[in-house]
Each structure stands twice: as C-alpha cells, then as structure tokens.
Design a protein around this motif. Sequence first.
Motif, PDB file in Angstrom:
ATOM      1  N   ILE A  78      41.213 -11.661   1.983  1.00 35.39           N
ATOM      2  CA  ILE A  78      40.405 -12.281   0.932  1.00 35.39           C
ATOM      3  C   ILE A  78      38.989 -11.711   0.945  1.00 35.39           C
ATOM      4  O   ILE A  78      38.420 -11.359  -0.107  1.00 35.39           O
ATOM      5  CB  ILE A  78      40.371 -13.812   1.100  1.00 35.39           C
ATOM      6  CG1 ILE A  78      41.756 -14.404   0.819  1.00 35.39           C
ATOM      7  CG2 ILE A  78      39.333 -14.434   0.171  1.00 35.39           C
ATOM      8  CD1 ILE A  78      41.860 -15.882   1.135  1.00 35.39           C
ATOM      9  N   MET A  79      38.403 -11.591   2.141  1.00 31.05           N
ATOM     10  CA  MET A  79      37.043 -11.062   2.252  1.00 31.05           C
ATOM     11  C   MET A  79      36.970  -9.610   1.803  1.00 31.05           C
ATOM     12  O   MET A  79      36.012  -9.194   1.139  1.00 31.05           O
ATOM     13  CB  MET A  79      36.561 -11.199   3.701  1.00 31.05           C
ATOM     14  CG  MET A  79      36.435 -12.624   4.181  1.00 31.05           C
ATOM     15  SD  MET A  79      35.146 -13.570   3.317  1.00 31.05           S
ATOM     16  CE  MET A  79      33.679 -12.914   4.112  1.00 31.05           C
ATOM     17  N   VAL A  81      38.968  -8.108  -0.367  1.00 31.35           N
ATOM     18  CA  VAL A  81      39.132  -8.069  -1.821  1.00 31.35           C
ATOM     19  C   VAL A  81      37.833  -8.470  -2.517  1.00 31.35           C
ATOM     20  O   VAL A  81      37.365  -7.796  -3.452  1.00 31.35           O
ATOM     21  CB  VAL A  81      40.287  -8.982  -2.274  1.00 31.35           C
ATOM     22  CG1 VAL A  81      40.282  -9.134  -3.790  1.00 31.35           C
ATOM     23  CG2 VAL A  81      41.618  -8.414  -1.810  1.00 31.35           C
ATOM     24  N   VAL A  82      37.227  -9.561  -2.072  1.00 33.66           N
ATOM     25  CA  VAL A  82      36.007 -10.065  -2.707  1.00 33.66           C
ATOM     26  C   VAL A  82      34.853  -9.076  -2.556  1.00 33.66           C
ATOM     27  O   VAL A  82      34.236  -8.653  -3.548  1.00 33.66           O
ATOM     28  CB  VAL A  82      35.612 -11.441  -2.131  1.00 33.66           C
ATOM     29  CG1 VAL A  82      34.231 -11.849  -2.648  1.00 33.66           C
ATOM     30  CG2 VAL A  82      36.644 -12.496  -2.500  1.00 33.66           C
ATOM     31  N   PHE A  83      34.568  -8.690  -1.316  1.00 30.76           N
ATOM     32  CA  PHE A  83      33.396  -7.845  -1.095  1.00 30.76           C
ATOM     33  C   PHE A  83      33.672  -6.379  -1.429  1.00 30.76           C
ATOM     34  O   PHE A  83      32.760  -5.656  -1.822  1.00 30.76           O
ATOM     35  CB  PHE A  83      32.902  -8.009   0.339  1.00 30.76           C
ATOM     36  CG  PHE A  83      32.198  -9.311   0.564  1.00 30.76           C
ATOM     37  CD1 PHE A  83      30.840  -9.423   0.314  1.00 30.76           C
ATOM     38  CD2 PHE A  83      32.887 -10.431   0.987  1.00 30.76           C
ATOM     39  CE1 PHE A  83      30.185 -10.634   0.487  1.00 30.76           C
ATOM     40  CE2 PHE A  83      32.246 -11.647   1.159  1.00 30.76           C
ATOM     41  CZ  PHE A  83      30.893 -11.739   0.909  1.00 30.76           C
ATOM     42  N   GLY A  85      35.621  -5.589  -3.919  1.00 33.13           N
ATOM     43  CA  GLY A  85      35.513  -5.625  -5.371  1.00 33.13           C
ATOM     44  C   GLY A  85      34.072  -5.619  -5.842  1.00 33.13           C
ATOM     45  O   GLY A  85      33.715  -4.913  -6.792  1.00 33.13           O
ATOM     46  N   LEU A  86      33.212  -6.407  -5.177  1.00 32.75           N
ATOM     47  CA  LEU A  86      31.790  -6.428  -5.529  1.00 32.75           C
ATOM     48  C   LEU A  86      31.146  -5.069  -5.296  1.00 32.75           C
ATOM     49  O   LEU A  86      30.300  -4.622  -6.085  1.00 32.75           O
ATOM     50  CB  LEU A  86      31.065  -7.503  -4.714  1.00 32.75           C
ATOM     51  CG  LEU A  86      31.334  -8.959  -5.112  1.00 32.75           C
ATOM     52  CD1 LEU A  86      30.694  -9.912  -4.110  1.00 32.75           C
ATOM     53  CD2 LEU A  86      30.797  -9.233  -6.516  1.00 32.75           C
ATOM     54  N   LYS A  99      30.276  -7.653   4.516  1.00 31.75           N
ATOM     55  CA  LYS A  99      31.552  -8.323   4.724  1.00 31.75           C
ATOM     56  C   LYS A  99      31.871  -8.472   6.205  1.00 31.75           C
ATOM     57  O   LYS A  99      32.336  -9.527   6.654  1.00 31.75           O
ATOM     58  CB  LYS A  99      32.657  -7.532   4.010  1.00 31.75           C
ATOM     59  CG  LYS A  99      34.071  -8.004   4.231  1.00 31.75           C
ATOM     60  CD  LYS A  99      34.768  -7.248   5.368  1.00 31.75           C
ATOM     61  CE  LYS A  99      34.767  -5.753   5.149  1.00 31.75           C
ATOM     62  NZ  LYS A  99      35.338  -5.018   6.322  1.00 31.75           N
TER      63      LYS A  99
END
Length: 208
Positions: A78-79, A81-83, A85-86, A99
């Motif tokens: 999850i981390m 993907v989120v970071f 992606g950012l 991250k």
Amino acid sequence: MSDKPLNPWLKTGLELGPPILFFIAYMRLQDTTLTIGGTEYDGFIIVTAAFVPILLASIAVLWKLTGQISRIQVFTAIMVVVFGGLTVWLNDERFFKMKTTLVYGFFAVMLGIGLLRGQSWLKFLMGELLPMRHEGWMILTRRIAGAFAFMATANEVVWRTQSTEFWVTFETFGLPAFLFAVFMSQAKLIERYALTSGDGGQDGPGTT
C-alpha cells in the motif's frame, strides 16, 4: 486458502528480487531522461514507475504459491503504491524516499503502542516462527521497535543529506542488512526464553 510449501530460494527471490531490480535499473538508468507529454522524467522516476507493478506482481505470485500474504507485505505494498504513485504523478522523488521513513516509523510506533499496553504485537506477526515466553517477546519487541525507530531516523537523514545514488544503495542493502544483523544478534535472547514442552504452551498474558 491453506498454506503451501514453497522452495525457500524461490521465496527469497520473490521477496528480494524487486528491490534488487530497482537498484540495478537505477544504476543503469540514473542519467536517462524520458519526455512524456512535454514533461521530463529522470531515471529515478522511470525506475519507480516500473518498480510498483513489479513489487505487486511478486507479492501476487507469493500469494498464489503459498496461499497466504503477511500483514507487513500488505502494508508495504500500500505504501509503495501510494508514495510511488505520488512520486511519478508529481515528478518528485522525495515522496518515494520518504516512504521508507514512514514504513519503519509506523512499525516502531505500532510496536511501541503494543508495549504500552503490555502486549507484544511482534508476536502477533512472528509467534509461529519463534515460540517464546511473554517476557522474551516483550524484550525482543522493545529492541526491534528501537531498531525500526533508528532505521526511520537514519533514512530521513540519508535522503536529505546524501545523493540519490547513495540513498538507493543504502535503502536496498544498508537498511535490510542492519535489520538482519539486529535479528541475528537476538539468538541468545530467543534461546533463553524459548518455549519448551514443560511450559505447556503458555507464554504469559497480554500477548494477543
């Protein structure tokens, strides 16, 4: 799904393969620039964009082969993907570097919360691998929480003060090697508090 046996070398390859591929790809592409839609993306951004699906694919394969996926793997995915992606979306490598700080910092905080409640949440994750009495789990949890806090701090210092190339090497090899050394150094503690047949499978209150 039930647990399935898996060749340890294959398991290690699936777990360590993505970060090692990230390191190799960055070293080869760090001076590369790709222009998409009028925006320039450097090698770090390009490699990060490729790393996210590779990591997810490796976790999916592990899940398919073993029939299980750990909470740590889910959180890490999850981390990433989120970071990740950012990082790609905003074209800013700082998010991916932060991250690592947030992942290790989260682990330290969560273990610390468990300790304040008189519980070892590390046992919740690793109890089946290391059968120990409650006292042993509490000591080990304090040490691992401290290690995670140190790693989070070290990552924050390194990415803010060192080159991207140095950080990639540090994040790929330095931090995992340190954590491995910390766990290996706990052999005497694990042996001292290991559960035996005479313990009757009881390891004290507050471990769940």
